[in-house]
Design an enzyme around this catalytic site. Structure first.
Site, PDB file in Angstrom:
ATOM      1  N   SER A 196      -3.983  -8.331   5.855  1.00  0.00           N
ATOM      2  CA  SER A 196      -3.587  -7.020   6.343  1.00  0.00           C
ATOM      3  C   SER A 196      -2.937  -7.235   7.706  1.00  0.00           C
ATOM      4  O   SER A 196      -3.599  -7.602   8.670  1.00  0.00           O
ATOM      5  CB  SER A 196      -4.802  -6.103   6.462  1.00  0.00           C
ATOM      6  N   ARG A 205       0.624   4.068  16.797  1.00  0.00           N
ATOM      7  CA  ARG A 205       0.311   5.162  15.874  1.00  0.00           C
ATOM      8  C   ARG A 205       0.736   6.536  16.376  1.00  0.00           C
ATOM      9  O   ARG A 205       1.319   7.315  15.614  1.00  0.00           O
ATOM     10  CB  ARG A 205      -1.191   5.158  15.536  1.00  0.00           C
ATOM     11  N   ASP A 214       0.817  -1.221   0.000  1.00  0.00           N
ATOM     12  CA  ASP A 214       0.000   0.000   0.000  1.00  0.00           C
ATOM     13  C   ASP A 214       0.847   1.266   0.000  1.00  0.00           C
ATOM     14  O   ASP A 214       0.644   2.166  -0.820  1.00  0.00           O
ATOM     15  CB  ASP A 214      -0.939   0.041   1.215  1.00  0.00           C
TER      16      ASP A 214
HETATM   17  N1  ARG Z   1      -7.978  -3.552  14.658  1.00  0.00           N
HETATM   18  C1  ARG Z   1      -6.769  -3.221  15.305  1.00  0.00           C
HETATM   19  C2  ARG Z   1      -6.798  -1.796  15.810  1.00  0.00           C
HETATM   20  O1  ARG Z   1      -7.608  -1.047  15.381  1.00  0.00           O
HETATM   21  C3  ARG Z   1      -5.567  -3.478  14.461  1.00  0.00           C
HETATM   22  C4  ARG Z   1      -5.403  -2.627  13.248  1.00  0.00           C
HETATM   23  C5  ARG Z   1      -4.142  -3.015  12.585  1.00  0.00           C
HETATM   24  N2  ARG Z   1      -3.886  -2.430  11.332  1.00  0.00           N
HETATM   25  C6  ARG Z   1      -3.684  -3.141  10.225  1.00  0.00           C
HETATM   26  N3  ARG Z   1      -3.247  -2.525   9.211  1.00  0.00           N
HETATM   27  N4  ARG Z   1      -3.915  -4.435  10.151  1.00  0.00           N
HETATM   28  O2  ARG Z   1      -6.013  -1.415  16.628  1.00  0.00           O
END
Ligand code: ARG
Length: 404
Positions: A180, A97, A17
Protein backbone atom coordinates in the site's frame (compact mmCIF):
# COMPACT_ATOMS: atom_id res chain seq x y z
CA UNK A 1 -27.06 1.49 -1.16
CA UNK A 2 -30.12 3.18 0.22
CA UNK A 3 -29.44 6.75 -0.87
CA UNK A 4 -30.31 7.77 -4.41
CA UNK A 5 -27.50 9.63 -6.11
CA UNK A 6 -27.36 11.40 -9.46
CA UNK A 7 -23.71 12.13 -9.79
CA UNK A 8 -20.65 11.24 -7.72
CA UNK A 9 -17.13 12.64 -7.86
CA UNK A 10 -14.57 9.95 -7.09
CA UNK A 11 -11.03 10.66 -5.91
CA UNK A 12 -9.37 8.38 -8.43
CA UNK A 13 -5.68 7.48 -8.18
CA UNK A 14 -5.63 5.06 -11.09
CA UNK A 15 -4.61 2.28 -8.71
CA UNK A 16 -6.37 -1.01 -8.12
CA UNK A 17 -8.65 0.03 -5.26
CA UNK A 18 -10.09 3.14 -6.84
CA UNK A 19 -10.46 1.39 -10.21
CA UNK A 20 -12.59 -1.26 -8.56
CA UNK A 21 -14.53 1.46 -6.78
CA UNK A 22 -15.22 3.21 -10.07
CA UNK A 23 -16.76 0.00 -11.43
CA UNK A 24 -18.58 -0.74 -8.18
CA UNK A 25 -20.13 2.74 -7.94
CA UNK A 26 -21.42 2.55 -11.50
CA UNK A 27 -22.93 -0.88 -10.84
CA UNK A 28 -24.34 -0.19 -7.40
CA UNK A 29 -25.65 3.34 -7.79
CA UNK A 30 -26.25 3.33 -11.51
CA UNK A 31 -25.23 6.96 -11.58
CA UNK A 32 -22.60 9.00 -13.39
CA UNK A 33 -19.18 8.92 -11.77
CA UNK A 34 -16.83 11.83 -12.43
CA UNK A 35 -13.22 10.88 -11.68
CA UNK A 36 -10.78 13.35 -10.21
CA UNK A 37 -7.07 12.56 -10.20
CA UNK A 38 -4.79 14.99 -8.41
CA UNK A 39 -1.29 15.41 -9.75
CA UNK A 40 0.66 15.89 -6.53
CA UNK A 41 3.95 14.89 -8.09
CA UNK A 42 3.50 11.20 -7.27
CA UNK A 43 6.12 10.54 -9.91
CA UNK A 44 4.08 8.34 -12.18
CA UNK A 45 2.54 9.16 -15.51
CA UNK A 46 -1.05 10.22 -15.09
CA UNK A 47 -2.13 9.53 -18.65
CA UNK A 48 -2.45 5.77 -17.91
CA UNK A 49 -4.90 6.75 -15.17
CA UNK A 50 -6.99 8.58 -17.76
CA UNK A 51 -6.94 5.58 -20.10
CA UNK A 52 -7.86 3.24 -17.26
CA UNK A 53 -10.77 5.41 -16.10
CA UNK A 54 -12.04 5.58 -19.69
CA UNK A 55 -11.71 1.81 -20.06
CA UNK A 56 -13.78 1.35 -16.90
CA UNK A 57 -16.57 3.51 -18.27
CA UNK A 58 -15.54 6.92 -16.95
CA UNK A 59 -16.98 9.73 -19.09
CA UNK A 60 -15.94 12.87 -17.24
CA UNK A 61 -12.28 12.33 -16.35
CA UNK A 62 -10.41 15.14 -14.65
CA UNK A 63 -6.69 15.26 -13.98
CA UNK A 64 -5.55 18.42 -12.26
CA UNK A 65 -1.96 19.53 -11.63
CA UNK A 66 -1.95 20.58 -7.98
CA UNK A 67 1.79 20.47 -7.38
CA UNK A 68 2.34 24.18 -6.80
CA UNK A 69 -0.75 24.58 -4.65
CA UNK A 70 0.24 21.51 -2.65
CA UNK A 71 3.68 22.79 -1.78
CA UNK A 72 2.81 26.51 -1.47
CA UNK A 73 -0.42 26.28 0.53
CA UNK A 74 -0.03 23.03 2.46
CA UNK A 75 3.59 21.77 2.73
CA UNK A 76 5.26 25.15 3.33
CA UNK A 77 2.76 26.41 5.94
CA UNK A 78 3.26 23.11 7.78
CA UNK A 79 7.04 23.39 7.49
CA UNK A 80 6.92 26.83 9.15
CA UNK A 81 6.09 24.98 12.37
CA UNK A 82 8.89 22.37 11.92
CA UNK A 83 6.07 19.86 12.07
CA UNK A 84 6.71 16.24 13.01
CA UNK A 85 4.13 13.71 14.23
CA UNK A 86 5.31 11.60 17.16
CA UNK A 87 8.70 13.22 16.86
CA UNK A 88 9.54 11.77 13.45
CA UNK A 89 6.89 11.64 10.74
CA UNK A 90 6.82 14.58 8.32
CA UNK A 91 3.11 14.00 7.54
CA UNK A 92 3.48 13.52 3.79
CA UNK A 93 0.16 11.69 3.38
CA UNK A 94 -1.72 13.59 6.06
CA UNK A 95 -1.12 17.00 4.48
CA UNK A 96 -2.21 15.90 1.00
CA UNK A 97 -5.69 14.76 2.01
CA UNK A 98 -7.25 18.18 2.78
CA UNK A 99 -6.03 19.46 -0.60
CA UNK A 100 -7.59 16.52 -2.46
CA UNK A 101 -10.80 17.00 -0.47
CA UNK A 102 -10.85 20.71 -1.33
CA UNK A 103 -10.78 19.94 -5.05
CA UNK A 104 -13.27 17.07 -4.73
CA UNK A 105 -15.71 19.53 -3.20
CA UNK A 106 -14.96 22.20 -5.82
CA UNK A 107 -15.57 19.75 -8.67
CA UNK A 108 -18.72 18.39 -7.02
CA UNK A 109 -20.10 21.93 -6.95
CA UNK A 110 -19.03 22.59 -10.54
CA UNK A 111 -20.69 19.50 -11.98
CA UNK A 112 -23.66 19.53 -9.61
CA UNK A 113 -22.78 16.24 -7.91
CA UNK A 114 -24.46 15.43 -4.63
CA UNK A 115 -21.73 13.13 -3.33
CA UNK A 116 -18.03 12.45 -3.31
CA UNK A 117 -16.32 9.07 -2.89
CA UNK A 118 -12.87 7.96 -1.82
CA UNK A 119 -10.95 4.69 -1.78
CA UNK A 120 -9.56 4.75 1.74
CA UNK A 121 -10.09 1.63 3.80
CA UNK A 122 -12.11 1.57 6.99
CA UNK A 123 -9.04 1.08 9.16
CA UNK A 124 -6.86 4.02 8.29
CA UNK A 125 -6.41 7.71 8.92
CA UNK A 126 -7.05 8.80 5.36
CA UNK A 127 -10.82 8.16 5.46
CA UNK A 128 -11.02 10.43 8.51
CA UNK A 129 -8.96 13.16 6.86
CA UNK A 130 -10.99 13.15 3.63
CA UNK A 131 -14.30 13.16 5.37
CA UNK A 132 -13.55 15.73 8.05
CA UNK A 133 -12.25 18.06 5.33
CA UNK A 134 -15.38 17.58 3.19
CA UNK A 135 -17.55 18.21 6.27
CA UNK A 136 -15.69 21.42 6.98
CA UNK A 137 -15.84 22.68 3.40
CA UNK A 138 -19.39 21.76 2.42
CA UNK A 139 -21.72 20.08 4.90
CA UNK A 140 -24.31 19.47 2.18
CA UNK A 141 -22.11 17.02 0.27
CA UNK A 142 -22.62 13.32 0.98
CA UNK A 143 -19.66 11.01 1.31
CA UNK A 144 -19.42 7.47 0.01
CA UNK A 145 -16.71 5.21 1.40
CA UNK A 146 -17.08 1.92 -0.52
CA UNK A 147 -14.54 0.13 1.69
CA UNK A 148 -16.96 0.55 4.58
CA UNK A 149 -20.05 -0.30 2.58
CA UNK A 150 -19.37 -3.17 0.22
CA UNK A 151 -18.99 -6.87 1.05
CA UNK A 152 -15.33 -6.99 0.10
CA UNK A 153 -13.46 -7.61 3.34
CA UNK A 154 -9.89 -8.40 2.32
CA UNK A 155 -7.32 -7.81 -0.40
CA UNK A 156 -7.88 -11.38 -1.61
CA UNK A 157 -11.57 -10.67 -2.20
CA UNK A 158 -10.62 -7.42 -3.85
CA UNK A 159 -8.41 -9.27 -6.32
CA UNK A 160 -11.24 -11.70 -7.06
CA UNK A 161 -13.58 -8.81 -7.80
CA UNK A 162 -10.95 -7.27 -10.10
CA UNK A 163 -10.54 -10.53 -12.00
CA UNK A 164 -14.29 -10.94 -12.38
CA UNK A 165 -14.59 -7.47 -13.90
CA UNK A 166 -11.47 -7.55 -16.08
CA UNK A 167 -9.66 -4.91 -14.08
CA UNK A 168 -5.88 -5.27 -14.43
CA UNK A 169 -4.10 -6.08 -11.18
CA UNK A 170 -0.70 -4.44 -10.86
CA UNK A 171 2.20 -6.63 -9.74
CA UNK A 172 5.41 -5.55 -8.06
CA UNK A 173 8.87 -6.51 -9.33
CA UNK A 174 8.51 -9.85 -7.54
CA UNK A 175 5.23 -10.68 -9.24
CA UNK A 176 3.30 -10.11 -6.01
CA UNK A 177 0.49 -7.72 -5.20
CA UNK A 178 2.08 -4.36 -4.42
CA UNK A 179 2.45 -2.69 -1.03
CA UNK A 180 0.00 0.00 0.00
CA UNK A 181 1.87 3.01 -1.31
CA UNK A 182 1.04 6.69 -1.14
CA UNK A 183 3.36 9.07 -2.96
CA UNK A 184 3.52 12.80 -3.67
CA UNK A 185 6.11 15.57 -3.90
CA UNK A 186 6.70 15.44 -0.15
CA UNK A 187 7.00 11.71 0.46
CA UNK A 188 6.47 8.09 -0.39
CA UNK A 189 4.84 5.95 2.28
CA UNK A 190 4.82 2.17 2.13
CA UNK A 191 2.69 -0.07 4.34
CA UNK A 192 1.41 -3.65 4.44
CA UNK A 193 2.66 -7.14 3.59
CA UNK A 194 5.96 -8.01 5.33
CA UNK A 195 6.06 -4.53 6.89
CA UNK A 196 3.14 -5.57 9.07
CA UNK A 197 5.65 -7.43 11.22
CA UNK A 198 7.55 -4.70 13.05
CA UNK A 199 10.08 -7.28 14.28
CA UNK A 200 11.21 -7.78 10.69
CA UNK A 201 13.63 -5.26 9.14
CA UNK A 202 12.32 -3.65 5.95
CA UNK A 203 14.01 -5.13 2.88
CA UNK A 204 15.92 -2.70 0.71
CA UNK A 205 13.51 -3.07 -2.24
CA UNK A 206 10.80 -1.32 -0.22
CA UNK A 207 12.60 1.99 -0.76
CA UNK A 208 11.69 3.78 -3.97
CA UNK A 209 13.18 7.24 -4.08
CA UNK A 210 16.24 7.19 -1.86
CA UNK A 211 19.43 5.15 -2.13
CA UNK A 212 20.70 3.21 0.84
CA UNK A 213 22.97 5.68 2.71
CA UNK A 214 25.69 3.00 2.54
CA UNK A 215 25.63 3.25 -1.26
CA UNK A 216 25.38 7.07 -1.34
CA UNK A 217 28.33 9.00 -2.83
CA UNK A 218 31.51 9.19 -0.73
CA UNK A 219 31.82 12.86 -1.61
CA UNK A 220 29.47 15.22 0.21
CA UNK A 221 27.47 17.81 -1.68
CA UNK A 222 26.55 21.28 -0.49
CA UNK A 223 23.26 23.12 -1.02
CA UNK A 224 22.28 26.65 -0.06
CA UNK A 225 18.61 27.37 0.57
CA UNK A 226 17.23 30.90 0.71
CA UNK A 227 14.26 31.71 2.97
CA UNK A 228 11.84 34.61 2.97
CA UNK A 229 9.44 35.03 5.89
CA UNK A 230 9.75 31.36 6.77
CA UNK A 231 9.35 29.88 3.28
CA UNK A 232 12.10 28.49 1.04
CA UNK A 233 12.44 30.64 -2.08
CA UNK A 234 15.77 29.76 -3.68
CA UNK A 235 18.24 26.94 -4.17
CA UNK A 236 21.94 27.63 -4.72
CA UNK A 237 21.15 31.25 -5.49
CA UNK A 238 18.44 30.51 -8.03
CA UNK A 239 14.89 31.66 -7.28
CA UNK A 240 12.41 28.79 -7.61
CA UNK A 241 8.70 28.17 -7.27
CA UNK A 242 7.70 26.00 -4.31
CA UNK A 243 7.12 22.79 -6.30
CA UNK A 244 10.25 23.27 -8.42
CA UNK A 245 12.35 23.78 -5.33
CA UNK A 246 10.99 20.71 -3.54
CA UNK A 247 11.42 18.62 -6.69
CA UNK A 248 15.07 19.69 -6.96
CA UNK A 249 15.72 18.96 -3.28
CA UNK A 250 14.12 15.54 -3.67
CA UNK A 251 16.73 14.58 -6.22
CA UNK A 252 19.59 15.91 -4.06
CA UNK A 253 18.18 14.06 -1.05
CA UNK A 254 17.39 10.87 -2.92
CA UNK A 255 20.92 10.66 -4.24
CA UNK A 256 22.39 11.00 -0.74
CA UNK A 257 19.98 8.64 1.00
CA UNK A 258 18.35 11.39 3.06
CA UNK A 259 14.94 11.17 4.74
CA UNK A 260 14.35 7.47 5.30
CA UNK A 261 12.14 6.54 8.25
CA UNK A 262 10.93 3.18 9.50
CA UNK A 263 8.22 3.97 12.02
CA UNK A 264 5.58 2.35 14.20
CA UNK A 265 3.01 5.09 14.69
CA UNK A 266 -0.31 5.53 16.48
CA UNK A 267 -3.20 5.91 14.07
CA UNK A 268 -6.05 8.24 15.05
CA UNK A 269 -8.48 5.38 14.64
CA UNK A 270 -6.82 3.47 17.46
CA UNK A 271 -4.28 0.92 16.25
CA UNK A 272 -0.54 1.01 15.83
CA UNK A 273 0.81 0.63 12.33
CA UNK A 274 4.26 0.23 10.84
CA UNK A 275 5.30 2.15 7.77
CA UNK A 276 8.37 3.08 5.79
CA UNK A 277 8.65 6.71 4.72
CA UNK A 278 10.96 8.49 2.33
CA UNK A 279 10.95 12.27 2.57
CA UNK A 280 14.22 13.41 0.97
CA UNK A 281 13.53 17.08 0.16
CA UNK A 282 11.31 17.62 3.20
CA UNK A 283 14.01 16.35 5.54
CA UNK A 284 16.54 18.79 4.07
CA UNK A 285 14.02 21.64 4.33
CA UNK A 286 13.26 20.87 7.97
CA UNK A 287 16.94 21.02 8.90
CA UNK A 288 17.38 24.20 6.85
CA UNK A 289 14.33 25.89 8.35
CA UNK A 290 15.51 25.14 11.87
CA UNK A 291 18.87 26.54 10.81
CA UNK A 292 17.48 29.88 9.66
CA UNK A 293 15.18 30.11 12.69
CA UNK A 294 18.17 29.57 14.98
CA UNK A 295 19.51 33.02 14.14
CA UNK A 296 16.28 34.91 13.42
CA UNK A 297 13.82 33.84 16.12
CA UNK A 298 13.73 35.21 19.62
CA UNK A 299 14.18 32.51 22.26
CA UNK A 300 10.69 32.71 23.76
CA UNK A 301 9.12 32.80 20.30
CA UNK A 302 11.11 29.73 19.25
CA UNK A 303 10.27 27.81 22.41
CA UNK A 304 6.58 28.66 22.19
CA UNK A 305 6.53 27.33 18.62
CA UNK A 306 8.18 24.14 19.78
CA UNK A 307 5.59 23.72 22.52
CA UNK A 308 2.59 24.00 20.24
CA UNK A 309 4.18 22.01 17.39
CA UNK A 310 3.15 18.52 18.63
CA UNK A 311 -0.41 19.75 19.04
CA UNK A 312 -0.42 21.26 15.55
CA UNK A 313 1.10 18.06 14.12
CA UNK A 314 -1.59 15.98 15.78
CA UNK A 315 -4.33 18.17 14.28
CA UNK A 316 -2.93 17.60 10.80
CA UNK A 317 -2.40 13.88 11.40
CA UNK A 318 -5.94 13.48 12.72
CA UNK A 319 -7.52 15.30 9.78
CA UNK A 320 -8.37 18.67 11.29
CA UNK A 321 -6.55 20.85 8.72
CA UNK A 322 -9.79 22.71 8.03
CA UNK A 323 -10.73 23.55 11.62
CA UNK A 324 -10.85 26.69 13.74
CA UNK A 325 -8.08 25.45 16.05
CA UNK A 326 -5.68 24.69 13.20
CA UNK A 327 -6.30 28.12 11.70
CA UNK A 328 -5.66 29.75 15.08
CA UNK A 329 -2.37 27.92 15.53
CA UNK A 330 -1.44 28.72 11.93
CA UNK A 331 -1.93 32.44 12.58
CA UNK A 332 0.43 32.20 15.53
CA UNK A 333 3.03 30.25 13.56
CA UNK A 334 2.81 32.53 10.52
CA UNK A 335 3.25 35.62 12.67
CA UNK A 336 6.46 34.15 14.11
CA UNK A 337 7.97 33.94 10.61
CA UNK A 338 8.05 37.67 9.74
CA UNK A 339 11.85 37.88 10.10
CA UNK A 340 12.74 34.28 9.23
CA UNK A 341 14.70 35.27 6.12
CA UNK A 342 18.22 34.54 4.96
CA UNK A 343 20.34 31.67 3.69
CA UNK A 344 21.32 28.30 5.09
CA UNK A 345 24.01 26.02 3.71
CA UNK A 346 23.83 22.29 4.35
CA UNK A 347 26.14 19.40 3.68
CA UNK A 348 24.45 16.30 2.30
CA UNK A 349 26.34 13.15 3.06
CA UNK A 350 25.34 9.49 3.43
CA UNK A 351 21.85 9.96 4.82
CA UNK A 352 22.35 13.20 6.70
CA UNK A 353 21.63 16.85 5.96
CA UNK A 354 23.75 18.96 8.28
CA UNK A 355 23.60 22.73 8.57
CA UNK A 356 27.11 24.12 8.16
CA UNK A 357 26.41 27.87 7.93
CA UNK A 358 23.61 30.45 8.07
CA UNK A 359 23.27 34.16 7.37
CA UNK A 360 20.41 36.64 7.65
CA UNK A 361 19.84 40.36 7.22
CA UNK A 362 17.47 40.02 10.22
CA UNK A 363 19.79 38.02 12.45
CA UNK A 364 19.50 38.32 16.22
CA UNK A 365 22.87 36.70 16.67
CA UNK A 366 25.51 38.98 18.15
CA UNK A 367 29.11 37.83 18.12
CA UNK A 368 29.98 40.90 20.20
CA UNK A 369 27.57 39.78 22.89
CA UNK A 370 28.51 36.12 23.05
CA UNK A 371 32.25 36.29 22.40
CA UNK A 372 34.81 34.75 24.78
CA UNK A 373 37.09 37.61 23.87
CA UNK A 374 37.13 41.14 25.25
CA UNK A 375 34.09 42.99 23.92
CA UNK A 376 32.93 46.58 23.76
CA UNK A 377 29.24 45.68 24.11
CA UNK A 378 27.57 46.69 27.34
CA UNK A 379 27.39 43.45 29.26
CA UNK A 380 28.13 43.61 32.95
CA UNK A 381 29.38 40.32 34.36
CA UNK A 382 28.01 41.35 37.74
CA UNK A 383 24.51 41.11 36.29
CA UNK A 384 25.09 37.37 35.86
CA UNK A 385 26.02 37.08 39.51
CA UNK A 386 22.70 38.57 40.67
CA UNK A 387 20.80 36.59 38.02
CA UNK A 388 22.17 33.32 39.34
CA UNK A 389 21.76 34.35 43.00
CA UNK A 390 18.04 35.07 42.49
CA UNK A 391 17.41 31.97 40.40
CA UNK A 392 19.16 29.90 43.04
CA UNK A 393 17.15 31.38 45.91
CA UNK A 394 14.37 28.81 45.85
CA UNK A 395 16.80 25.96 45.19
CA UNK A 396 18.73 26.89 48.35
CA UNK A 397 15.49 26.93 50.38
CA UNK A 398 14.45 23.60 48.89
CA UNK A 399 17.81 21.95 49.61
CA UNK A 400 17.88 23.32 53.19
CA UNK A 401 14.39 21.96 53.88
CA UNK A 402 15.39 18.54 52.52
CA UNK A 403 18.28 18.53 54.96
CA UNK A 404 21.04 18.44 52.38
N1 ARG B 1 0.29 6.10 7.95
C1 ARG B 1 0.46 7.28 7.19
C2 ARG B 1 -0.55 8.33 7.59
O1 ARG B 1 -1.51 8.00 8.20
C3 ARG B 1 0.45 7.03 5.72
C4 ARG B 1 -0.84 6.58 5.13
C5 ARG B 1 -0.65 6.43 3.67
N2 ARG B 1 -1.72 5.86 2.95
C6 ARG B 1 -1.59 4.77 2.21
N3 ARG B 1 -2.54 4.47 1.44
N4 ARG B 1 -0.52 4.00 2.25
O2 ARG B 1 -0.40 9.47 7.29
Amino acid sequence: MTRQMDKIVLAYSGGLDTSIILKWLQETCGCEVVTFTADLGQGEELEPARAKAAMLGGKDIRIVDLREEFVRDFVFPMLRANTLYEGQYLLGSSIARPLIAKHLVAIARQVGADAVAHGSTGKGNDQVRFELAVNALDPSIKIIAPWRQWDIRSRMQLLDYAEMHGIPVPKDKHGEAPFSIDANLLHTSTEGKILENPAEAAPEYVYQRTVDPIDAPDTPETVTIGFESGDPVSLNGEAMTPATLLTALNSFGGRHGIGRLDLVENRFIGMKSRGVYETPGGTILLAAHRGIESITLDRAAAHLKDEIMPRYAELIYNGFWFSPEREMLQALIDRSQDFVSGEVTLRLYKGSATVVSRTSPCSLYSADLVTFEESAVAYDHHDAEGFIRLNGLRLRSWAARNGR
